[in-house]
Design an enzyme around this catalytic site. Structure first.
Site, mmCIF file in Angstrom:
data_model
loop_
_atom_site.group_PDB
_atom_site.id
_atom_site.type_symbol
_atom_site.label_atom_id
_atom_site.label_comp_id
_atom_site.label_asym_id
_atom_site.label_seq_id
_atom_site.Cartn_x
_atom_site.Cartn_y
_atom_site.Cartn_z
ATOM 1 N N ASP A 29 0.900 -1.143 0.000
ATOM 2 C CA ASP A 29 0.000 0.000 0.000
ATOM 3 C C ASP A 29 0.939 1.192 0.000
ATOM 4 O O ASP A 29 1.574 1.491 1.022
ATOM 5 C CB ASP A 29 -0.861 0.010 1.259
ATOM 6 N N HIS A 30 1.081 1.863 -1.137
ATOM 7 C CA HIS A 30 2.171 2.836 -1.242
ATOM 8 C C HIS A 30 2.023 4.007 -0.261
ATOM 9 O O HIS A 30 2.982 4.691 0.048
ATOM 10 C CB HIS A 30 2.367 3.309 -2.687
ATOM 11 N N HIS A 53 -5.733 2.690 1.293
ATOM 12 C CA HIS A 53 -5.033 3.900 1.734
ATOM 13 C C HIS A 53 -5.711 4.578 2.936
ATOM 14 O O HIS A 53 -5.071 4.900 3.934
ATOM 15 C CB HIS A 53 -4.930 4.917 0.596
ATOM 16 N N LYS A 78 -12.275 11.645 -6.816
ATOM 17 C CA LYS A 78 -11.515 12.127 -7.972
ATOM 18 C C LYS A 78 -12.216 13.370 -8.533
ATOM 19 O O LYS A 78 -13.400 13.574 -8.311
ATOM 20 C CB LYS A 78 -11.436 11.035 -9.036
HETATM 21 C C1 BG6 Z 1 -3.653 4.605 -6.223
HETATM 22 C C2 BG6 Z 1 -5.024 4.613 -6.813
HETATM 23 O O1 BG6 Z 1 -3.489 3.516 -5.352
HETATM 24 O O2 BG6 Z 1 -3.457 5.803 -5.491
HETATM 25 C C3 BG6 Z 1 -5.222 5.826 -7.693
HETATM 26 O O3 BG6 Z 1 -5.208 3.433 -7.574
HETATM 27 C C4 BG6 Z 1 -4.892 7.080 -6.943
HETATM 28 O O4 BG6 Z 1 -6.541 5.871 -8.202
HETATM 29 C C5 BG6 Z 1 -3.542 6.971 -6.276
HETATM 30 O O5 BG6 Z 1 -4.901 8.151 -7.872
HETATM 31 C C6 BG6 Z 1 -3.282 8.138 -5.376
HETATM 32 O O6 BG6 Z 1 -1.971 8.067 -4.920
HETATM 33 P P1 BG6 Z 1 -1.171 9.372 -4.550
HETATM 34 O O7 BG6 Z 1 0.129 8.872 -4.035
HETATM 35 O O8 BG6 Z 1 -1.063 10.184 -5.798
HETATM 36 O O9 BG6 Z 1 -1.989 10.063 -3.511
#
Ligand code: BG6
Length: 504
Positions: free
Chosen positions: A185-186, A248, A348
């Site tokens: 989960d980045h 997230h 979004k």
């Molecule tokens: C991703 C989603 O995991 O996270 C995307 O699939 C989203 O839809 C993105 O835009 C958002 O990541 P960040 O790091 O730009 O907030």
């Protein structure tokens, strides 16, 4: 972290190496790790894809990606030329055993040259529908037989619902020990997200008031100006609940509300997070509307530009019922948080790109000041700004200079850009390094993923059986839907204005 110690040799095998994730995120992250001397001397990347690239075409492709997306800007030729020696390419179909035997041969050549066994990291940078096949093939080919030295990395979404997540976990466990599995989960790799633990557990100031006695509500907002762009195909099977909330936003919620862990051992931290998910109140299927609101963006304006609605985006159905906005009101059944509403919101094509967590404290028990002094009354707030502004801000009442007692909310800020001059690593750099070092703390464990799905299943089921009748129901460039406002207005609350103007 020490950079001097000898790092274990590592081979990263990226399956889906010509795709977007590799291009935008993985290649720049690996390059920056190399630039900053975090990589072991004995290191290699094997890119695997069904696309027919030659080795040099593959290198050129990654070079373009790094030049475009790297946080350290365009590469210098002499540096790239050294880095490029770590890269190789293997063309192959993911369902063909020959692909995996070819990968095996490449690994063998490297390990023979290095005279050692390397950590082998199989990174599945592929769409979710390929996870099952590829993980099975890696297992059956014996490439992951060394349980200590081989790891598999899976991107989100992990499953589509509770049943599919359980199924996917079972498939992975057939070939891999849980300790070998890194579910990414980045958000957990983001500097400001990691700082939540530091803020909460390295300081004593807030802990005594970090509970239902002093906190009125918690709001987590992750809003994006971007639409679905070229990801219509994926997004039509996902929607904001699966794409953002299940992972997230729930991770942010866990970090904010978890009990202090006894140590930073991976399982100790993950146990505390699972406790959070398990203590979230079950949503009664009949009362989903009291806890969740959904929306889909229509056309509108973003930064002075007209943008199309979700249903007009490429690969999106003209009558799509997929939500691009979600607001949730959740509660927790435990001593610390009983009765405190937890508001989560993501969307979004919103007015701002901003991720913030706001802790709203309660008002003083007794209002001592005259009415004319408190016209601008605002209870204390603590705001953790995750991105794009990175900082922490706290607001409190102060006396406005003058002859009369007039109170006005003022802020105290901590701003990363003011306090630190060194660059902030990208989330993927942190996560890739942790994988190489075998640290699973920032990755989701099987039970955590399942617990997160379990909380959301009543919403998923209810929304599937009751398609929305009012989509699109928010304009691009707005703050979301009317329903999201009423959801929390029932508690006498409102969503905070998104822009964090005071943190620059
Ligand atoms: C991703 C989603 O995991 O996270 C995307 O699939 C989203 O839809 C993105 O835009 C958002 O990541 P960040 O790091 O730009 O907030």
């Amino acid at each position: 972290m020490e950079t001097e110690e000898k790092k274990s040799p590592a081979i990263i095998i990226i399956l889906g190496a010509t795709g977007d994730l590799t291009w935008r995120k993985l290649a720049p992250a690996i390059y920056n790790l190399w630039l900053d001397s975090w990589l072991p001397e004995e290191f290699a990347v094997i890119g695997v894809s069904r696309d027919k690239y030659s080795g040099s075409e593959f290198e050129k492709h990654l070079h373009e990606g790094v030049d475009k997306f790297s946080r350290s800007g365009k590469t210098k030729k002499n540096e790239w030329d050294i880095f490029a020696k770590y890269l190789s390419f293997q063309q192959g179909e993911f369902n063909a055993s020959t692909t995996y035997s070819a990968i095996g041969r490449q690994i063998k050549v490297l390990e023979t040259k290095w005279k050692t066994t390397a950590n082998k990291i199989f990174y599945l940078a592929v769409p979710p529908n390929a996870f099952e096949e590829i993980s099975g093939k890696i297992g059956s080919s014996g490439l992951a037989a060394d349980k200590l030295k081989s790891r598999i990395v899976i991107e989100k979404p992990f499953g589509h619902d509770l049943d599919s997540a359980i199924h996917l976990n079972a498939l992975l466990h057939a070939n891999f020990d849980e300790t070998q599995i890194y579910r990414i989960d980045h958000y957990l790799g983001k500097e400001t997200v990691q700082n939540i633990m530091a803020f909460r557990f390295a300081n004593t100031m807030y802990e005594p008031i970090w509970n239902r006695n002093y906190i009125e509500s918690i709001q987590i907002t992750v809003s994006e100006q971007l639409g679905v762009e070229t990801r219509g195909n994926y997004y039509e099977t996902a929607g904001a609940l699966r794409d953002m909330i299940q992972n997230h936003l729930f991770q942010l919620l866990c970090l904010i509300t978890m009990e202090p862990p006894v140590s930073f051992e991976a399982d100790e931290v993950r146990n505390r997070k699972v406790d959070v998910l398990n203590s979230l109140q079950k949503i009664n299927p009949e009362e989903v509307h009291k806890h969740a609101a959904r929306g889909q963006y229509g056309p509108g304006w973003i930064k002075g530009k007209k943008v199309i609605g979700y249903r007009q985006e490429p690969d999106v159905s003209k009558d799509s019922a997929i939500e691009t906005f979600v607001a949730l009101k959740l509660y927790m059944d435990n001593w610390r948080w009983q009765g405190v509403p937890l508001y989560l919101r993501t969307g979004k094509r919103m007015e701002e790109t901003i991720s913030i967590i706001t802790i709203q404290f309660k008002s003083p028990p007794y209002q001592l000041f005259p009415t004319q002094a408190i016209d601008n009354w605002q209870p204390n707030r603590l705001i953790l700004s995750i991105q794009p502004h990175m900082g922490i801000s706290t607001s409190f009442q102060a006396k406005r200079p003058g002859l009369k007692m007039v109170l006005y909310p003022v802020d105290m800020h901590f701003d990363y850009n003011e306090s630190y001059t060194s660059g902030t690593p990208e989330a993927y750099e942190t996560l890739l390094l942790d994988i190489m070092e075998g640290d699973t703390t920032l990755f989701m464990r099987a039970d955590q993923v399942e617990a997160a799905w379990k909380v959301l299943m009543p919403v998923i089921n209810s929304w599937a059986t009751n398609p929305p009748i009012n989509f699109p129901n928010y304009k691009s460039g707005s703050q979301g839907t009317e329903e999201a406002e009423t959801l929390i207005a029932k508690n006498g609350h409102s969503w905070f204005e998104m822009p964090l103007k005071n943190i620059s």
